[in-house]
Scaffold this active site. Structure first.
Site, PDB file in Angstrom:
ATOM      1  N   LYS A   1       0.825  -1.217   0.000  1.00 38.32           N
ATOM      2  CA  LYS A   1       0.000   0.000   0.000  1.00 38.32           C
ATOM      3  C   LYS A   1       0.856   1.263   0.000  1.00 38.32           C
ATOM      4  O   LYS A   1       0.608   2.191  -0.744  1.00 38.32           O
ATOM      5  CB  LYS A   1      -0.874   0.086   1.268  1.00 38.32           C
ATOM      6  CG  LYS A   1      -1.894  -0.983   1.433  1.00 38.32           C
ATOM      7  CD  LYS A   1      -2.840  -0.643   2.593  1.00 38.32           C
ATOM      8  CE  LYS A   1      -2.145  -0.569   3.935  1.00 38.32           C
ATOM      9  NZ  LYS A   1      -1.692  -1.850   4.478  1.00 38.32           N
TER      10      LYS A   1
ATOM     11  N   ARG B   1      -8.716   1.533   9.603  1.00 40.03           N
ATOM     12  CA  ARG B   1      -8.293   0.165   9.895  1.00 40.03           C
ATOM     13  C   ARG B   1      -9.343  -0.574  10.710  1.00 40.03           C
ATOM     14  O   ARG B   1      -9.162  -1.755  10.991  1.00 40.03           O
ATOM     15  CB  ARG B   1      -6.997   0.199  10.681  1.00 40.03           C
ATOM     16  CG  ARG B   1      -5.730  -0.049   9.841  1.00 40.03           C
ATOM     17  CD  ARG B   1      -4.598  -0.152  10.811  1.00 40.03           C
ATOM     18  NE  ARG B   1      -3.376  -0.710  10.402  1.00 40.03           N
ATOM     19  CZ  ARG B   1      -2.354  -0.039   9.887  1.00 40.03           C
ATOM     20  NH1 ARG B   1      -2.461   1.224   9.582  1.00 40.03           N
ATOM     21  NH2 ARG B   1      -1.216  -0.648   9.655  1.00 40.03           N
TER      22      ARG B   1
ATOM     23  N   ARG C   1      11.690  -6.771   4.857  1.00 42.15           N
ATOM     24  CA  ARG C   1      11.680  -5.352   4.497  1.00 42.15           C
ATOM     25  C   ARG C   1      12.702  -4.554   5.304  1.00 42.15           C
ATOM     26  O   ARG C   1      12.864  -4.764   6.497  1.00 42.15           O
ATOM     27  CB  ARG C   1      10.269  -4.805   4.749  1.00 42.15           C
ATOM     28  CG  ARG C   1      10.114  -3.332   4.451  1.00 42.15           C
ATOM     29  CD  ARG C   1       8.673  -2.965   4.343  1.00 42.15           C
ATOM     30  NE  ARG C   1       8.005  -2.911   5.632  1.00 42.15           N
ATOM     31  CZ  ARG C   1       6.756  -2.462   5.797  1.00 42.15           C
ATOM     32  NH1 ARG C   1       6.059  -2.076   4.750  1.00 42.15           N
ATOM     33  NH2 ARG C   1       6.207  -2.432   6.991  1.00 42.15           N
TER      34      ARG C   1
ATOM     35  N   ARG D   1      12.207  -1.969  10.669  1.00 44.62           N
ATOM     36  CA  ARG D   1      11.222  -1.362  11.571  1.00 44.62           C
ATOM     37  C   ARG D   1      11.018  -2.300  12.756  1.00 44.62           C
ATOM     38  O   ARG D   1      10.930  -3.506  12.550  1.00 44.62           O
ATOM     39  CB  ARG D   1       9.896  -1.195  10.820  1.00 44.62           C
ATOM     40  CG  ARG D   1       9.662   0.202  10.313  1.00 44.62           C
ATOM     41  CD  ARG D   1       8.461   0.286   9.431  1.00 44.62           C
ATOM     42  NE  ARG D   1       7.212  -0.197  10.038  1.00 44.62           N
ATOM     43  CZ  ARG D   1       6.012  -0.048   9.487  1.00 44.62           C
ATOM     44  NH1 ARG D   1       5.896   0.575   8.347  1.00 44.62           N
ATOM     45  NH2 ARG D   1       4.930  -0.509  10.069  1.00 44.62           N
TER      46      ARG D   1
ATOM     47  N   ARG E   1       0.567  -8.547  13.678  1.00 47.84           N
ATOM     48  CA  ARG E   1      -0.050  -7.530  12.818  1.00 47.84           C
ATOM     49  C   ARG E   1      -0.994  -8.187  11.807  1.00 47.84           C
ATOM     50  O   ARG E   1      -2.043  -7.634  11.477  1.00 47.84           O
ATOM     51  CB  ARG E   1       1.037  -6.715  12.090  1.00 47.84           C
ATOM     52  CG  ARG E   1       1.761  -5.772  13.041  1.00 47.84           C
ATOM     53  CD  ARG E   1       3.003  -5.195  12.415  1.00 47.84           C
ATOM     54  NE  ARG E   1       2.741  -4.338  11.288  1.00 47.84           N
ATOM     55  CZ  ARG E   1       3.633  -4.084  10.320  1.00 47.84           C
ATOM     56  NH1 ARG E   1       4.818  -4.637  10.350  1.00 47.84           N
ATOM     57  NH2 ARG E   1       3.316  -3.275   9.336  1.00 47.84           N
TER      58      ARG E   1
END
Ligand code: AMP
Length: 223
Positions: free
Chosen positions: A15, A90, A129, A157, A168
């Site tokens: 996204k 969300r 990532r 992160r 998540r």
């Protein structure tokens, strides 16, 4: 009429990356609630520091905080020609609040894009990532220690560690996926296949946005 776009999709669906490309192409501001919170933490804002504990565990920050952040952001003049929301709403309560806000501000319709990627790809993407600590550029595990754009240090992160990624994704299935049902019946709801090469996703997204926008303006409704 403005192009008011919401990007839905699981964490790791792409996204953020696609919202960046689209924002550049269409000259619209990308509004990422995750980025706003991370910037708030850097700036030591009390509200963001409270949110940090939840973010680090992969949980959602409470609806009232998030709605207040988005209300403030959508009241600025740079969204007059439209915006791309990445990471908000969300929850269904956030989506209801966004509908009310859009109404209040005299904006609409919302173009709702669901970026779809199979679940097994998501963990792999997220755990691999890396993010540039200087400019925020996304990178993969094979990119070496430095950012290809600015030479800054690539870091992971805190919430991209594998155990947090799983949480998540659980949160996504529990709280965020019901949003797809909330929006699905609207004439301006569209899905895009996020499991393709990024430039192909961008191309499909581009065509899809134009199509949804033409339906939205014909319907002339706060879809
Ligand atoms: P993101 O960068 O969009 O993956 O967001 C990172 C984290 O910020 C999430 O895991 C949540 O803890 C928090 N967050 C961002 N946007 C929202 C939202 N709309 N509602 C609740 N929490 C959010």
């Amino acid at each position: 009429m403005g192009l008011n776009i919401i990007m839905l999709g699981a964490p790791g669906a792409g996204k953020g990356t696609q919202a960046d490309v689209l924002a550049g192409k269409r000259g619209l501001p990308k509004i990422s609630t995750g980025d706003i919170l991370r910037q708030g933490i850097k700036d030591q804002l009390p509200v963001a520091l409270v949110a940090k504990a939840k973010m680090d565990r992969g949980e959602l920050v409470d609806d009232d905080t998030m709605i207040a952040i988005v209300r403030e952001r959508l009241s600025r003049p740079d969204v007059n020609a439209g915006f791309i929301l990445d990471g908000f709403p969300r929850t269904v309560d956030q989506a209801r609040a966004l509908d009310r806000l859009i109404d209040e501000l005299g904006k609409g319709p919302l173009l709702v894009i669901d970026l779809v990627v199979p679940e097994e790809d998501l963990v792999r993407r997220l755990a691999g990532r890396r993010i540039c600590s200087k400019c925020g550029e996304n990178a993969g595990p094979d990119d070496g220690p430095a950012c290809r754009r600015c030479g800054g240090e690539l870091t992971q992160r805190p919430d991209d560690r594998e155990e947090v990624v799983r949480e998540r994704l659980n949160v996504y299935v529990r709280s965020t996926k019901p949003l797809v049902d909330f929006y699905r019946a609207r004439p301006t709801f569209r899905t895009v296949n996020g499991a393709q090469a990024p430039d192909l996703v961008a191309r499909e997204l581009d065509v899809t946005i134009d199509d949804a926008a033409s339906v939205g303006s014909r319907a002339g409704m706060g879809a």
